[in-house]
Design a protein around this motif. Structure first.
Motif, PDB file in Angstrom:
ATOM      1  N   GLY A 132      33.472  17.179  55.867  1.00  0.00           N
ATOM      2  CA  GLY A 132      32.779  18.113  55.221  1.00  0.00           C
ATOM      3  C   GLY A 132      31.786  17.409  54.096  1.00  0.00           C
ATOM      4  N   VAL A 133      31.759  15.992  54.085  1.00  0.00           N
ATOM      5  CA  VAL A 133      30.770  15.389  53.323  1.00  0.00           C
ATOM      6  C   VAL A 133      29.900  14.777  54.106  1.00  0.00           C
ATOM      7  N   GLU A 134      28.455  14.972  53.596  1.00  0.00           N
ATOM      8  CA  GLU A 134      27.084  14.637  54.012  1.00  0.00           C
ATOM      9  C   GLU A 134      27.083  13.238  53.817  1.00  0.00           C
ATOM     10  N   GLN A 135      26.142  12.713  54.610  1.00  0.00           N
ATOM     11  CA  GLN A 135      25.853  11.241  54.686  1.00  0.00           C
ATOM     12  C   GLN A 135      25.162  11.019  53.602  1.00  0.00           C
ATOM     13  N   HIS A 136      24.270  11.740  52.958  1.00  0.00           N
ATOM     14  CA  HIS A 136      23.616  11.706  51.606  1.00  0.00           C
ATOM     15  C   HIS A 136      24.536  11.505  50.543  1.00  0.00           C
ATOM     16  N   ASP A 137      25.766  12.194  50.478  1.00  0.00           N
ATOM     17  CA  ASP A 137      26.824  12.159  49.545  1.00  0.00           C
ATOM     18  C   ASP A 137      27.363  10.865  49.589  1.00  0.00           C
ATOM     19  N   VAL A 138      27.757  10.042  50.556  1.00  0.00           N
ATOM     20  CA  VAL A 138      28.205   8.691  50.823  1.00  0.00           C
ATOM     21  C   VAL A 138      27.118   7.832  50.185  1.00  0.00           C
ATOM     22  N   ASP A 139      25.938   7.986  50.632  1.00  0.00           N
ATOM     23  CA  ASP A 139      24.980   7.068  50.289  1.00  0.00           C
ATOM     24  C   ASP A 139      24.911   6.912  48.740  1.00  0.00           C
ATOM     25  N   VAL A 140      24.593   8.083  47.934  1.00  0.00           N
ATOM     26  CA  VAL A 140      24.714   8.095  46.570  1.00  0.00           C
ATOM     27  C   VAL A 140      25.829   7.214  46.087  1.00  0.00           C
ATOM     28  N   PHE A 141      27.101   7.182  46.479  1.00  0.00           N
ATOM     29  CA  PHE A 141      28.099   6.334  46.165  1.00  0.00           C
ATOM     30  C   PHE A 141      27.829   5.061  46.472  1.00  0.00           C
ATOM     31  N   LEU A 142      27.563   4.764  47.751  1.00  0.00           N
ATOM     32  CA  LEU A 142      27.305   3.522  48.066  1.00  0.00           C
ATOM     33  C   LEU A 142      26.195   2.579  47.409  1.00  0.00           C
ATOM     34  N   ASP A 143      25.196   3.337  46.986  1.00  0.00           N
ATOM     35  CA  ASP A 143      24.148   2.874  46.331  1.00  0.00           C
ATOM     36  C   ASP A 143      24.301   2.548  44.914  1.00  0.00           C
ATOM     37  N   ALA A 144      25.473   2.909  44.321  1.00  0.00           N
ATOM     38  CA  ALA A 144      25.857   2.491  42.821  1.00  0.00           C
ATOM     39  C   ALA A 144      25.883   1.039  42.670  1.00  0.00           C
ATOM     40  N   PRO A 145      25.390   0.479  41.891  1.00  0.00           N
ATOM     41  CA  PRO A 145      25.407  -0.985  41.244  1.00  0.00           C
ATOM     42  C   PRO A 145      26.675  -1.526  41.426  1.00  0.00           C
ATOM     43  N   SER A 146      27.810  -0.827  41.015  1.00  0.00           N
ATOM     44  CA  SER A 146      29.152  -1.559  41.035  1.00  0.00           C
ATOM     45  C   SER A 146      29.557  -1.721  42.399  1.00  0.00           C
ATOM     46  N   ASN A 148      28.335  -3.581  44.669  1.00  0.00           N
ATOM     47  CA  ASN A 148      28.155  -5.043  44.876  1.00  0.00           C
ATOM     48  C   ASN A 148      29.343  -5.914  44.498  1.00  0.00           C
ATOM     49  N   ASP A 149      29.507  -5.582  43.298  1.00  0.00           N
ATOM     50  CA  ASP A 149      30.572  -6.234  42.330  1.00  0.00           C
ATOM     51  C   ASP A 149      31.991  -6.240  43.354  1.00  0.00           C
ATOM     52  N   ARG A 150      32.142  -4.987  43.801  1.00  0.00           N
ATOM     53  CA  ARG A 150      33.342  -4.929  44.389  1.00  0.00           C
ATOM     54  C   ARG A 150      33.528  -5.711  45.634  1.00  0.00           C
ATOM     55  N   TYR A 151      32.376  -6.287  46.222  1.00  0.00           N
ATOM     56  CA  TYR A 151      32.455  -7.222  47.513  1.00  0.00           C
ATOM     57  C   TYR A 151      31.926  -8.654  47.332  1.00  0.00           C
ATOM     58  N   ALA A 152      31.943  -9.068  45.672  1.00  0.00           N
ATOM     59  CA  ALA A 152      31.777 -10.306  45.754  1.00  0.00           C
ATOM     60  C   ALA A 152      32.472 -11.387  46.014  1.00  0.00           C
ATOM     61  N   VAL A 153      33.958 -10.784  45.893  1.00  0.00           N
ATOM     62  CA  VAL A 153      34.862 -12.048  46.518  1.00  0.00           C
ATOM     63  C   VAL A 153      34.446 -12.474  47.947  1.00  0.00           C
ATOM     64  N   PHE A 154      34.205 -11.364  48.729  1.00  0.00           N
ATOM     65  CA  PHE A 154      33.695 -11.272  50.210  1.00  0.00           C
ATOM     66  C   PHE A 154      32.479 -12.406  50.350  1.00  0.00           C
ATOM     67  N   VAL A 155      31.567 -12.242  49.432  1.00  0.00           N
ATOM     68  CA  VAL A 155      30.293 -13.041  49.418  1.00  0.00           C
ATOM     69  C   VAL A 155      30.660 -14.411  49.230  1.00  0.00           C
ATOM     70  N   GLU A 156      31.279 -14.612  48.188  1.00  0.00           N
ATOM     71  CA  GLU A 156      31.821 -16.033  47.823  1.00  0.00           C
ATOM     72  C   GLU A 156      32.588 -16.759  48.911  1.00  0.00           C
ATOM     73  N   ALA A 157      33.497 -16.065  49.388  1.00  0.00           N
ATOM     74  CA  ALA A 157      34.367 -16.824  50.523  1.00  0.00           C
ATOM     75  C   ALA A 157      33.650 -16.975  51.865  1.00  0.00           C
ATOM     76  N   ILE A 158      32.766 -15.957  52.065  1.00  0.00           N
ATOM     77  CA  ILE A 158      31.857 -16.364  53.181  1.00  0.00           C
ATOM     78  C   ILE A 158      31.003 -17.721  53.090  1.00  0.00           C
ATOM     79  N   ALA A 159      30.228 -17.630  51.873  1.00  0.00           N
ATOM     80  CA  ALA A 159      29.552 -18.916  51.569  1.00  0.00           C
ATOM     81  C   ALA A 159      30.387 -20.229  51.583  1.00  0.00           C
ATOM     82  N   SER A 160      31.702 -20.065  50.976  1.00  0.00           N
ATOM     83  CA  SER A 160      32.378 -21.249  50.818  1.00  0.00           C
ATOM     84  C   SER A 160      32.906 -21.562  52.316  1.00  0.00           C
TER      85      SER A 160
END
Length: 214
Positions: A132-146, A148-160
């Motif tokens: 019952g959740v629309e794609q737009h409703d999901v996008d609004v949540f995913l577009d929040a700046p926070s 990016n911070d939640r996956y920073a550990v992944f970014v650092e680990a991939i680079a390393s």
């Protein structure tokens, strides 16, 4: 004959009455407001899990919370706002789990990500399987700046883990690909748990190898 009597009130008395009317109930402290928001979110989570997001209305949430719909709207403007709050709680917990692995190998980070969802299947269903959740409703949540911070550990680990330097675009593509793999692993272990899947750690290690070799 009716005698009209002029009634006069002092300015001080008038001010006292008007001030009393304006005051009404004392304003809630920020702590109490936050506590009420958390209580409403907790109650709503129970309703979502029992009846499904689609079947729960703000009026039903208000009744369960023991307040009027008008009062409920002072804390959340929609049930989607409550769902986003619940998603935030889940991702905050996940982020805390991943950040405890800072400077760990990409294999460990990936395995911990998958195991988090397997350990808390109700959180996985809330985030990825709410009907019952629309794609737009999901996008609004995913577009929040926070996010990016939640996956920073992944970014650092991939680079390393990479033996060569990568552009930001390439890292982002590898992260997206890896998350597709890992979410699929978690999904199968949660929704088809009776099948003898290989261990999550083994599958996530293969996923890591695949994105690093690509």
């Amino acid at each position: 004959m009716v005698r009209l009597v002029k009634f006069e009130m002092s300015d001080k008395k008038t001010d006292q009455i008007l001030t009393k009317k304006r005051r009404g109930r004392p304003a809630l402290s920020q702590e109490k407001k936050q506590a009420m928001r958390q209580e409403i979110a907790s109650i709503t989570l129970e309703l979502f899990q029992a009846e499904g997001y689609r079947n729960v209305s703000m009026r039903k949430i208000a009744t369960k919370a023991g307040c009027s719909a008008m009062t409920l709207y002072k804390y959340y403007d929609s049930k989607l706002a409550i769902l986003h709050t619940l998603w935030d709680v889940v991702f905050d917990q996940l982020q805390e789990t991943l950040e405890s692995l800072a400077e760990s190998s990409l294999n460990n980070v990936a395995a911990s990500y998958v195991n988090y969802w397997i350990q808390y299947p109700e959180n996985y269903r809330l985030v990825f399987m709410t009907e019952g959740v629309e794609q737009h409703d999901v996008d609004v949540f995913l577009d929040a700046p926070s996010m990016n911070d939640r996956y920073a550990v992944f970014v650092e680990a991939i680079a390393s883990a990479s033996e060569r330097s990568m552009s930001q675009v390439e890292v982002s593509e590898k992260l997206g690909s890896l998350l597709c793999f890992l979410n699929g692993i978690a999904h199968n272990h949660i929704t088809i748990s009776g099948y003898p899947w290989p261990a999550p750690e083994a599958l996530s290690a293969l996923a890591v190898k695949a994105i690093l070799d690509s």
